[in-house]
Design a protein around this motif. Structure first.
Motif, PDB file in Angstrom:
ATOM      1  N   ASN A 108       5.306  -0.771  16.495  1.00 20.12           N
ATOM      2  CA  ASN A 108       6.258  -1.457  15.629  1.00 20.12           C
ATOM      3  C   ASN A 108       7.618  -1.615  16.298  1.00 20.12           C
ATOM      4  OD1 ASN A 108       4.319  -1.635  13.656  1.00 20.12           O
ATOM      5  ND2 ASN A 108       5.589  -0.778  12.035  1.00 20.12           N
ATOM      6  N   GLU A 109       8.026  -0.592  17.053  1.00 19.85           N
ATOM      7  CA  GLU A 109       9.312  -0.663  17.744  1.00 19.85           C
ATOM      8  C   GLU A 109       9.286  -1.779  18.790  1.00 19.85           C
ATOM      9  OE1 GLU A 109      13.012   0.240  17.532  1.00 19.85           O
ATOM     10  OE2 GLU A 109      11.684   1.748  16.640  1.00 19.85           O
ATOM     11  N   GLN A 110       8.176  -1.890  19.506  1.00 20.71           N
ATOM     12  CA  GLN A 110       8.037  -2.968  20.490  1.00 20.71           C
ATOM     13  C   GLN A 110       8.077  -4.336  19.816  1.00 20.71           C
ATOM     14  OE1 GLN A 110       4.865  -2.505  23.510  1.00 20.71           O
ATOM     15  NE2 GLN A 110       4.531  -0.467  22.652  1.00 20.71           N
ATOM     16  N   LEU A 111       7.316  -4.484  18.751  1.00 18.56           N
ATOM     17  CA  LEU A 111       7.230  -5.781  18.087  1.00 18.56           C
ATOM     18  C   LEU A 111       8.585  -6.204  17.525  1.00 18.56           C
ATOM     19  CD1 LEU A 111       5.405  -8.098  17.280  1.00 18.56           C
ATOM     20  CD2 LEU A 111       4.758  -6.825  15.224  1.00 18.56           C
ATOM     21  N   ALA A 112       9.306  -5.260  16.918  1.00 18.15           N
ATOM     22  CA  ALA A 112      10.635  -5.571  16.400  1.00 18.15           C
ATOM     23  C   ALA A 112      11.547  -6.040  17.531  1.00 18.15           C
ATOM     24  CB  ALA A 112      11.229  -4.353  15.695  1.00 18.15           C
ATOM     25  N   PHE A 113      11.448  -5.388  18.678  1.00 20.54           N
ATOM     26  CA  PHE A 113      12.278  -5.776  19.827  1.00 20.54           C
ATOM     27  C   PHE A 113      11.991  -7.212  20.244  1.00 20.54           C
ATOM     28  CE2 PHE A 113      12.633  -6.373  24.430  1.00 20.54           C
ATOM     29  CZ  PHE A 113      13.988  -6.110  24.617  1.00 20.54           C
ATOM     30  N   TRP A 114      10.727  -7.554  20.418  1.00 19.28           N
ATOM     31  CA  TRP A 114      10.381  -8.901  20.891  1.00 19.28           C
ATOM     32  C   TRP A 114      10.774  -9.972  19.882  1.00 19.28           C
ATOM     33  CZ3 TRP A 114      10.068  -9.097  25.740  1.00 19.28           C
ATOM     34  CH2 TRP A 114       9.415  -8.118  26.495  1.00 19.28           C
ATOM     35  N   MET A 115      10.590  -9.690  18.600  1.00 16.38           N
ATOM     36  CA  MET A 115      10.950 -10.683  17.590  1.00 16.38           C
ATOM     37  C   MET A 115      12.457 -10.884  17.530  1.00 16.38           C
ATOM     38  SD  MET A 115       8.291  -9.891  14.488  1.00 16.38           S
ATOM     39  CE  MET A 115       6.578 -10.420  14.644  1.00 16.38           C
ATOM     40  N   LEU A 357      -2.544  -8.697  -4.716  1.00 20.87           N
ATOM     41  CA  LEU A 357      -1.530  -7.662  -4.577  1.00 20.87           C
ATOM     42  C   LEU A 357      -2.121  -6.393  -3.977  1.00 20.87           C
ATOM     43  CD1 LEU A 357       0.425  -8.133  -7.922  1.00 20.87           C
ATOM     44  CD2 LEU A 357       1.234  -8.658  -5.624  1.00 20.87           C
ATOM     45  N   GLU A 358      -3.309  -6.037  -4.436  1.00 13.25           N
ATOM     46  CA  GLU A 358      -3.983  -4.851  -3.892  1.00 13.25           C
ATOM     47  C   GLU A 358      -4.291  -5.057  -2.415  1.00 13.25           C
ATOM     48  OE1 GLU A 358      -7.420  -4.110  -6.241  1.00 13.25           O
ATOM     49  OE2 GLU A 358      -6.288  -3.511  -8.037  1.00 13.25           O
ATOM     50  N   GLU A 359      -4.695  -6.274  -2.046  1.00 17.17           N
ATOM     51  CA  GLU A 359      -5.029  -6.559  -0.659  1.00 17.17           C
ATOM     52  C   GLU A 359      -3.798  -6.453   0.233  1.00 17.17           C
ATOM     53  OE1 GLU A 359      -7.591  -7.329   2.444  1.00 17.17           O
ATOM     54  OE2 GLU A 359      -8.069  -6.956   0.333  1.00 17.17           O
ATOM     55  N   LEU A 360      -2.668  -6.996  -0.236  1.00 11.66           N
ATOM     56  CA  LEU A 360      -1.448  -6.927   0.554  1.00 11.66           C
ATOM     57  C   LEU A 360      -0.956  -5.492   0.696  1.00 11.66           C
ATOM     58  CD1 LEU A 360       0.622 -10.038  -0.608  1.00 11.66           C
ATOM     59  CD2 LEU A 360      -0.820  -9.774   1.402  1.00 11.66           C
ATOM     60  N   GLN A 361      -1.161  -4.689  -0.353  1.00 10.32           N
ATOM     61  CA  GLN A 361      -0.739  -3.294  -0.293  1.00 10.32           C
ATOM     62  C   GLN A 361      -1.554  -2.497   0.721  1.00 10.32           C
ATOM     63  OE1 GLN A 361      -1.031  -2.087  -4.387  1.00 10.32           O
ATOM     64  NE2 GLN A 361       0.905  -3.057  -4.964  1.00 10.32           N
ATOM     65  N   LYS A 362      -2.739  -3.013   1.054  1.00  8.56           N
ATOM     66  CA  LYS A 362      -3.576  -2.344   2.045  1.00  8.56           C
ATOM     67  C   LYS A 362      -3.126  -2.632   3.472  1.00  8.56           C
ATOM     68  CE  LYS A 362      -7.792  -2.496  -0.802  1.00  8.56           C
ATOM     69  NZ  LYS A 362      -9.159  -3.070  -0.894  1.00  8.56           N
ATOM     70  N   ASP A 363      -2.283  -3.665   3.615  1.00 11.04           N
ATOM     71  CA  ASP A 363      -1.804  -3.989   4.961  1.00 11.04           C
ATOM     72  C   ASP A 363      -1.158  -2.763   5.582  1.00 11.04           C
ATOM     73  OD1 ASP A 363      -2.642  -6.611   5.132  1.00 11.04           O
ATOM     74  OD2 ASP A 363      -0.822  -7.402   4.215  1.00 11.04           O
ATOM     75  N   SER A 364      -1.544  -2.483   6.766  1.00 14.50           N
ATOM     76  CA  SER A 364      -1.009  -1.312   7.467  1.00 14.50           C
ATOM     77  C   SER A 364       0.471  -1.495   7.744  1.00 14.50           C
ATOM     78  CB  SER A 364      -1.756  -1.089   8.774  1.00 14.50           C
ATOM     79  OG  SER A 364      -1.149  -0.067   9.526  1.00 14.50           O
ATOM     80  N   GLU A 365       1.216  -0.396   7.596  1.00 13.01           N
ATOM     81  CA  GLU A 365       2.619  -0.423   7.966  1.00 13.01           C
ATOM     82  C   GLU A 365       2.785  -0.501   9.475  1.00 13.01           C
ATOM     83  OE1 GLU A 365       5.295  -0.532   5.850  1.00 13.01           O
ATOM     84  OE2 GLU A 365       3.788  -0.841   4.308  1.00 13.01           O
ATOM     85  N   ILE A 366       1.753  -0.123  10.195  1.00 13.35           N
ATOM     86  CA  ILE A 366       1.747  -0.245  11.648  1.00 13.35           C
ATOM     87  C   ILE A 366       1.074  -1.556  12.001  1.00 13.35           C
ATOM     88  CG2 ILE A 366       1.090   0.785  13.843  1.00 13.35           C
ATOM     89  CD1 ILE A 366       3.027   2.466  12.168  1.00 13.35           C
ATOM     90  N   ILE A 367       1.802  -2.464  12.619  1.00 14.15           N
ATOM     91  CA  ILE A 367       1.255  -3.779  12.953  1.00 14.15           C
ATOM     92  C   ILE A 367       0.471  -3.651  14.259  1.00 14.15           C
ATOM     93  CG2 ILE A 367       1.762  -6.218  13.241  1.00 14.15           C
ATOM     94  CD1 ILE A 367       2.712  -5.037  10.587  1.00 14.15           C
ATOM     95  N   GLU A 368      -0.840  -3.747  14.156  1.00 14.41           N
ATOM     96  CA  GLU A 368      -1.712  -3.577  15.348  1.00 14.41           C
ATOM     97  C   GLU A 368      -1.968  -4.910  16.030  1.00 14.41           C
ATOM     98  OE1 GLU A 368      -2.526  -0.816  16.588  1.00 14.41           O
ATOM     99  OE2 GLU A 368      -2.030   0.580  14.985  1.00 14.41           O
TER     100      GLU A 368
END
Length: 368
Positions: A108-115, A357-368
């Motif tokens: 996530n730290e890498q992705l935030a940097f690139w964006m 809504l349930e499906e979106l809540q399942k989205d991982s907080e870690i973006i793989e």
């Protein structure tokens, strides 16, 4: 993800996280708070035709049918000091990558940097070369490379363009198609610029917000005849995320679509990536009306102010606003009024069913 990373970009492929460093984006947060103007969500109606000014056939300012979609950067109000600070900040981010092994940070730290780096560089170059009406027409360097292809960033000795960051670093190394919505291209047709910097904690939330905004907008999806037309950004992402086109893109759209858009997706078997509005995502389309209108301080023309944290924090428009900007502000206000009349709570609310809504809540907080 079938595409292979070019050798010079291989060093940026994420490795096992061995560095717990977190990059501070306080400056970028403050900057975005200042110069992002919120337009609110799409009402899935093309904006009305703009009439020429009295006594002339000229139309100044935004006239695209998509002009009421996507947040804006107030480029026409950025002075030389602000533009210089953008350059200094982009250079600071480049130096950060020399001091920290970006590929060894958390994903996530890498992705935030690139964006953030991508978006800073795009906004910087547009601000330097403003006024212009379409970023794609901007040519940079001795070879006159388009903005998206120009090597305006250098990280660890590798010169790269905004397109390189997306298609040679991020898309080949992150499987989650939500990453497409984190990149601001300076154009109305692309994903909206968020008024917050990305960081390792807010990535999932902000990308969900951007996906909902984009998928449910006219610049994202529109049915014409028997074909579902979608944004050209999906064509760029197709080799990485949508190999089984159209099935995979339809599945993706369904995940983030409201009931009316999901119905369009379900009713079409052919999907064509043809939609894109290249006009600059600012308030004036990089144009100056030679005649200045004066917006009176009335409730009817309330302006949702730059940096407003909610859609209800309105400020009074200043006098002497160029007529083209005043028209856009008035149209934006009328759009919010229409949303309210439709009994939506605000310009940021999307009506999703419980399963979504349930499906979106399942989205991982870690973006793989």
């Amino acid at each position: 993800m079938s595409q292979q990373t070019e050798p010079q970009f291989a060093k940026f492929a994420p490795r096992e996280a061995t560095d717990s460093t977190r990059i501070d984006y306080a400056f970028w947060d403050e900057a975005l708070e200042y110069f992002v103007f919120r337009m609110g969500r799409s009402i899935r109606e093309g904006a009305p035709r703009v009439d020429a000014s009295t006594g002339t056939r000229m139309v100044y300012g935004h006239d695209s049918r998509y002009r009421l979609e996507g947040n804006r950067v107030i480029f026409s109000y950025l002075n030389d000091d602000i533009v210089s600070s953008l350059t200094a900040y982009r250079e600071d981010l480049e130096r950060t990558a020399e001091q920290v092994d970006i590929a060894a940070l958390s994903r996530n730290e890498q992705l935030a940097f690139w964006m953030n780096l991508h978006n800073v560089a795009v906004i910087e170059q547009i601000a330097i070369n403003y006024p212009l009406s379409q970023p794609s027409k901007l040519k940079l360097g001795t070879k006159g490379a388009p903005l998206d292809e120009a090597k305006i960033i250098t990280i660890d000795g590798v010169a790269m363009s905004p397109s390189d960051i997306r298609t040679k670093i991020v898309y080949p190394n992150w499987r989650d198609p939500r990453v497409m919505y984190g990149f601001f291209r300076g154009e109305i047709g692309g994903p909206s610029i968020q008024p917050d910097a990305f960081n390792s904690q807010n990535l999932s939330q902000l990308l969900n917000k951007s996906a909902l905004d984009f998928v449910n907008s006219l610049r994202g999806t529109e049915k014409r005849g028997k074909t579902l037309h979608v944004s050209k950004i999906y064509e760029e992402g197709r080799p990485f995320y949508f190999n089984t086109w159209p099935t995979s893109i339809q599945q993706h759209l369904r995940k983030y679509s409201t009931n009316d858009v999901r119905e369009l997706v379900d009713r079409t078997q052919t999907v064509s990536a043809t939609i894109y509005e290249p006009d600059l995502s600012d308030l004036a389309k990089g144009e100056v009306d030679p005649e200045y209108g004066h917006l009176e301080s009335t409730n009817d023309l309330s302006l949702y102010g730059t940096g407003a944290r909610t859609a209800h924090q309105a400020i009074t428009p200043p006098r002497g606003v160029p007529r083209a900007i005043g028209r856009l502000i008035k149209e934006q206000y009328e759009k919010f009024q229409k949303i309210n009349r439709r009994a939506d709570r605000s310009g940021e609310v999307f009506m999703l069913d419980e399963e979504q809504l349930e499906e979106l809540q399942k989205d991982s907080e870690i973006i793989e």
